[in-house]
Scaffold this active site. Structure first.
Site, short mmCIF file in Angstrom:
data_model
loop_
_atom_site.label_atom_id
_atom_site.label_comp_id
_atom_site.label_asym_id
_atom_site.label_seq_id
_atom_site.Cartn_x
_atom_site.Cartn_y
_atom_site.Cartn_z
N MET A 1 14.24 6.06 2.59
CA MET A 1 13.73 7.08 1.50
C MET A 1 12.82 7.75 2.09
O MET A 1 11.68 8.27 1.18
CB MET A 1 14.08 5.56 0.71
CG MET A 1 14.87 5.39 -0.07
SD MET A 1 16.29 5.22 -1.86
CE MET A 1 14.05 4.06 -2.26
N ALA B 1 9.10 8.17 3.41
CA ALA B 1 7.58 7.58 3.52
C ALA B 1 7.02 6.75 4.40
O ALA B 1 6.63 5.65 4.31
CB ALA B 1 7.18 7.43 2.00
N LEU B 2 7.36 7.02 5.62
CA LEU B 2 8.15 6.53 6.49
C LEU B 2 5.70 5.63 7.74
O LEU B 2 5.26 6.39 7.11
CB LEU B 2 8.17 7.26 7.58
CG LEU B 2 9.56 7.91 7.45
CD1 LEU B 2 10.26 9.05 9.03
CD2 LEU B 2 10.84 7.50 6.76
N GLN C 1 5.22 2.62 10.18
CA GLN C 1 5.59 1.70 11.55
C GLN C 1 7.28 0.48 11.32
O GLN C 1 8.23 0.39 12.50
CB GLN C 1 5.01 0.23 11.35
CG GLN C 1 3.38 1.38 12.36
CD GLN C 1 3.88 1.78 13.68
OE1 GLN C 1 4.20 1.35 14.59
NE2 GLN C 1 3.09 2.87 13.92
N HIS D 1 9.48 1.31 9.60
CA HIS D 1 11.24 2.34 9.43
C HIS D 1 11.21 2.90 10.98
O HIS D 1 11.94 2.71 12.49
CB HIS D 1 10.84 4.49 9.43
CG HIS D 1 11.02 3.60 8.17
ND1 HIS D 1 9.55 3.32 6.65
CD2 HIS D 1 11.69 3.13 6.09
CE1 HIS D 1 9.63 3.60 5.17
NE2 HIS D 1 10.84 3.55 5.22
N GLN E 1 20.41 4.40 -7.09
CA GLN E 1 19.87 2.79 -7.04
C GLN E 1 18.68 2.60 -7.28
O GLN E 1 18.04 1.32 -7.77
CB GLN E 1 19.76 2.65 -5.27
CG GLN E 1 18.36 3.20 -4.99
CD GLN E 1 18.53 3.31 -3.02
OE1 GLN E 1 18.79 3.37 -2.36
NE2 GLN E 1 17.35 2.41 -2.72
N GLY F 1 16.53 -2.88 7.89
CA GLY F 1 15.31 -4.19 8.08
C GLY F 1 15.53 -5.42 7.69
O GLY F 1 16.81 -5.12 6.67
N SER G 1 5.22 -1.49 3.27
CA SER G 1 6.32 -1.15 2.28
C SER G 1 6.01 0.66 1.70
O SER G 1 4.97 0.35 1.41
CB SER G 1 6.64 -2.45 1.06
OG SER G 1 7.61 -1.17 -0.30
N ARG H 1 6.03 1.21 -1.33
CA ARG H 1 5.57 1.34 -2.38
C ARG H 1 4.07 0.65 -2.40
O ARG H 1 3.69 0.59 -2.84
CB ARG H 1 6.61 0.54 -3.26
CG ARG H 1 8.19 1.16 -4.02
CD ARG H 1 8.52 -0.08 -4.32
NE ARG H 1 9.97 1.05 -4.88
CZ ARG H 1 10.76 0.44 -4.91
NH1 ARG H 1 11.70 0.42 -3.82
NH2 ARG H 1 11.64 1.64 -5.58
P1 AMP Z 1 13.58 2.21 2.51
O1 AMP Z 1 12.83 3.84 3.21
O2 AMP Z 1 11.98 1.27 2.16
O3 AMP Z 1 15.07 2.48 2.20
O4 AMP Z 1 14.06 1.61 4.11
C1 AMP Z 1 14.56 2.30 5.20
C2 AMP Z 1 14.67 1.18 6.08
O5 AMP Z 1 13.64 0.13 6.55
C3 AMP Z 1 15.96 -0.20 5.93
O6 AMP Z 1 16.36 -0.61 6.45
C4 AMP Z 1 14.29 -1.23 5.00
O7 AMP Z 1 15.35 -2.26 5.01
C5 AMP Z 1 13.86 -0.47 6.72
N1 AMP Z 1 12.59 -1.47 6.49
C6 AMP Z 1 11.37 -0.68 5.31
N2 AMP Z 1 10.09 -1.73 5.52
C7 AMP Z 1 10.67 -2.40 6.39
C8 AMP Z 1 9.64 -2.85 7.42
N3 AMP Z 1 8.34 -4.00 7.21
N4 AMP Z 1 9.60 -4.61 8.22
C9 AMP Z 1 10.90 -4.00 8.91
N5 AMP Z 1 11.96 -2.86 8.40
C10 AMP Z 1 11.70 -1.99 6.95
#
Ligand code: AMP
Length: 273
Positions: free
Chosen positions: A27, A29-30, A32, A34, A58, A144, A182, A184
């Site tokens: 989603m 806001a990449l 480390q 990601h 979601q 993740g 995160s 967030r």
């Molecule tokens: P998101 O952008 O939050 O939907 O996350 C995209 C993907 O990155 C998902 O598979 C998450 O589980 C993974 N992810 C997010 N934060 C982390 C983290 N701190 N370590 C590893 N994977 C992560």
């Protein structure tokens, strides 16, 4: 790097790719975390496709969909520098129509823990993952462990629907002080950030107890709850890798999970034992 915003164009472009295709849905806001998924995909596949899409279905009403960080230019640069070949960034109207066929998360495992506090959240997650999988047709997709229940449900969906995609679980990336990365975390004030450290602290304590031979779930949860007391906790739970609640930790088959608010920000974290 090529940035694609149209579904049809993405599907056409995919058709031309030979060899193994790795996919990293995000989603944006990449960070480390990601990037670790992206780097793993780059290493293991002939082509890597990253998607950035803040998926409205979601988010529950009243959640942070509107305010969710959108940093498309910075994200584009991060992907480019990392060596991503194709970046898929569709707009909402490209992905969703009206009166659609829906995907339903499993009634039990999709509605406990995260799914209990965010009912319908996993319906939206599985719906977008399904759409993206059909558009991108990856051989491997990277998720993740940070979102452990999401990872489990995606794996389950792929199994249940006999889908020929390998789901690759990736380790949680943390800041040096233990805070799980995160998007967030951007919401946190310095004070809220230091309070947020209690999540990882409680999990570290749980891991230490297990190391010391304490396997009783109630005892571990009580210790964690004590550490988490300054926060508004939604759940502390100990489950096996299929998300069945455990009374006793099973080494090699356990996930300890926590969800809590620091200020107004809802955070989740977990540890695999
Ligand atoms: P998101 O952008 O939050 O939907 O996350 C995209 C993907 O990155 C998902 O598979 C998450 O589980 C993974 N992810 C997010 N934060 C982390 C983290 N701190 N370590 C590893 N994977 C992560």
């Amino acid at each position: 790097m090529e940035t694609i915003t149209k579904v049809q164009e993405m599907m056409e472009r995919r058709k031309g790719l030979e060899g193994r295709v790795g996919f990293v849905p995000t989603m944006g806001a990449l960070h480390q975390g990601h990037l670790s998924l992206i780097e793993r995909s780059l290493k293991e596949n002939d082509h890597t496709i990253v998607s950035i899409f803040v998926n409205p279905t979601q988010f529950l009403p009243g959640e942070d969909y509107e305010r969710y960080p959108r940093r498309y230019e910075a994200d584009r640069r991060i992907c480019e520098v990392a060596g991503v070949e194709l970046l898929f960034m569709p707009e909402v109207h490209e992905i969703y129509g009206v009166d659609e066929v829906g995907i339903k998360a499993p009634k039990v495992k999709g509605y406990i823990l995260e799914g209990y506090f965010r009912p319908g959240h996993f319906d939206g997650v599985l719906q977008i993952v399904t759409k993206l999988f059909h558009i991108v047709r990856p051989d491997r997709a990277y998720f993740g462990k940070k979102d452990a229940q999401q990872l489990y449900l995606v794996q389950k969906m792929v199994r249940d629907l006999f889908w020929d995609i390998e789901i690759v679980p990736c380790e949680i990336v943390r800041d040096r002080d233990g805070l799980a990365l995160s998007s967030r975390n951007l919401y946190l004030s310095p004070q809220e950030r230091s309070q947020a450290l209690l999540l990882s602290k409680s999990l570290k304590r749980a891991a230490k107890m297990v190391q010391e031979g304490i396997l009783d779930a109630q005892t571990i949860k009580a210790q964690m709850e004590e550490i988490l007391a300054p926060l508004e906790v939604e759940y502390v739970e100990i489950v096996d890798r299929e998300f069945n609640r455990l009374d006793q930790v099973e080494i090699g088959n356990t996930i300890i999970l926590v969800a809590a608010y620091s200020g107004g920000t809802r955070l989740i974290d977990n540890i695999w034992i």
